[in-house]
Every structure is written in structure tokens, then in C-alpha cells.
Design a protein around this motif. Structure first.
Motif: not given
Ligand code: UDP
Length: 248
Positions: A18, A57, A110, A128, A131-132, A134-137, A139
Motif C-alpha cells: 500500500r 493499494e 473514490r 471507510r 475498506r476502499h 482493501e477493495k482495490k479502489r 483513494c
């Protein structure tokens, strides 16, 4: 690069899980000298996608200096905090431009703002945002720290710590930190590594002092690299390329 680092990158093709990418707003203006240049935004988005494709990430903080800087506004007579809020709003525009470019390439993102504007993007809620990631979005943290008198460098260091990033990647026009401006001096020397304290004492222009201190106090390395080198961001994550690592 030290010999131990070389060994590490040989055994592990992707060294970081990350990361934070900090770029200035000016990186998005191309040769225009002001504002947003969509082809340049897309070029940088491709660099980000190449790293995203490695499974890394990614957090991003983009400055606002291509549109508005608080200090320049206050130098021209504006009230400083108002000017700083304008600067923070400029970063939201840049973040939205990057979101659009990344999503055009199929990367989910996001935009997360330190100043609420719920119709436009999400408010910053740390858990939050994690979490994004972790979902590979990707940020994209906008509106700086949400406070006047700060910079987006500091916002980058702050969010990198909060998100538990393993390093801040500071994308610039040159491939690292030099003892003098390499665009002006042929004998400018690039540092492979430099300590936080040396970067601060010699004012090497890595990031602003508050950002370096925040990175130092939390042992967060800063990797300074060239964003103008195609594939350069991905290359460094795969253990190649030239850069300066600020740590220690
Ligand atoms: N800014 C601020 N607080 C922050 C981050 C940014 O007030 O936490 C304002 C400040 O006026 C700054 C402007 O936003 O000049 C744009 O950010 P910055 O100068 O860091 O952009 P960059 O130089 O990276 O493009």
C-alpha cells in the motif's frame, strides 16, 4: 540503493502493498502553465493504473497549485484563510479530474474530501477509506488536511500515516533529490538515499518541512522519483529505476 535493498527487490517483485502517491497540481497542467490538461491527467492515470495492475493499494493526494495557492492569494491582499480554503477547493477539482481519467481506464476510485461536499465526493472517514483500499479502489484524498496554513504535502504524509501506507511516492519532474537544481547545473549530484534530518537541514526541497517531520516521526520512507519517465512509477515498485529514498 543499498545492497540489502537490491537483495530485497530481487526476491520480491513488488515491494510495497500500500502506497501514497503525492503529486503537485502543476503535474496536471502539461505545458499550458495553468489549469488542467486532460491528456496529461490521462498520462498520469496510466502510470497509476500500471501500479494498480500489480495489485498495489494506492492512495493519492494531488495539490492545487495549478489552479490556486493560498499564499499567492494572500500576497495579493486576500485574507489568508479564505485563500487557503480556495486552494483546498482547487485540489478537489484536480481529484475529480484524476478520478474521471482513472475510471475511464477501468480503475475504480473514490474521491474522499477533508471538507464535506456530499453531492460531489465522500467525506473522509478513516475506516471507510481503509475498506476502499482493501477493495482495490484508488483513494484520492482531496481538500488537503481540511485546515488552512497547511499544504498538500502535509496532507499526503498525514493520510499516508493514517492509511498505514508503507511509503510516500513523491512524483516530480526529476528522478530524485539533487544537491542543486539539475535543470540549471550540469554537475548536480543525485542522492540515492538521504536522511530526514539532512533533507530538513539542507532544505533539499523533498517536501515541505511539516510533511518531512511527520514522515520522520513515523518512520515513513519518502521515495522521490520522476513522473515524466514512462513506466517509472511501476518500475520502482518492481525494484527498478532511479530514485532517492528519504528515510532514517
Ligand atoms: N491548502 C490548505 N490546507 C491543506 C492543503 C492545502 O490550506 O491542508 C491550500 C493552500 O492554500 C495551498 C493550496 O491549498 O497553497 C494548494 O495546495 P498545495 O500548494 O500544497 O498544492 P501543490 O503545490 O502541491 O500543487
Amino acid at each position: 540503493m543499498t545492497s540489502s535493498e537490491t537483495a530485497e527487490t530481487q526476491t520480491s517483485p513488488v515491494k510495497y502493498k500500500r502506497v501514497m502517491l503525492k503529486i503537485s497540481g502543476e503535474a496536471l497542467m502539461g505545458d499550458q502553465g495553468f489549469g488542467l490538461h486532460p491528456p496529461t491527467v490521462e498520462r498520469i492515470a496510466r502510470e497509476v493504473k500500471a501500479v494498480h495492475d500489480l495489485g498495489v493499494e494506492i492512495c493519492m493526494v494531488i495539490g492545487g497549485g495549478n489552479i490556486f495557492r493560498g499564499l499567492s492569494g494572500s500576497a495579493q491582499g486576500m485574507e489568508r484563510t479564505t485563500a487557503d480554503y480556495m486552494g483546498m477547493l482547487a485540489t478537489v477539482m484536480n481529484a475529480l479530474a484524476m478520478q474521471s481519467a482513472l475510471e475511464g481506464l477501468g480503475v475504480f476510485t473514490r474521491v474522499i474530501s477533508a471538507i464535506r461536499m456530499d453531492e460531489v465526493c465522500e467525506p473522509y472517514i478513516r475506516r471507510r477509506a481503509v475498506r476502499h483500499l482493501e477493495k482495490k479502489r484508488v483513494c484520492i484524498f482531496a481538500a488537503g488536511t481540511g485546515n488552512p496554513y497547511f499544504t498538500t504535502d502535509t496532507a499526503g504524509a498525514l493520510r499516508a500515516n493514517e492509511m498505514a501506507c508503507e511509503a510516500i511516492f513523491k512524483g516530480t519532474k526529476v528522478d530524485g533529490v539533487y544537491d542543486k537544481d539539475p535543470h540549471k547545473f550540469d554537475d548536480a549530484k543525485r542522492y540515492d538515499t538521504v536522511s530526514y534530518d539532512e533533507a530538513l537541514a539542507k532544505r533539499l526541497g523533498v517536501m515541505d518541512a511539516a510533511a518531512i517531520a511527520l514522515a520522520r516521526d513515523n518512520n515513513l520512507p519518502i521515495i522521490v522519483f520522476s513522473l515524466d519517465e514512462p513506466g517509472g512509477f511501476r518500475g520502482i515498485l518492481a525494484g527498478e529505476g532511479t530514485y532517492t529514498k528519504v528515510y532514517g
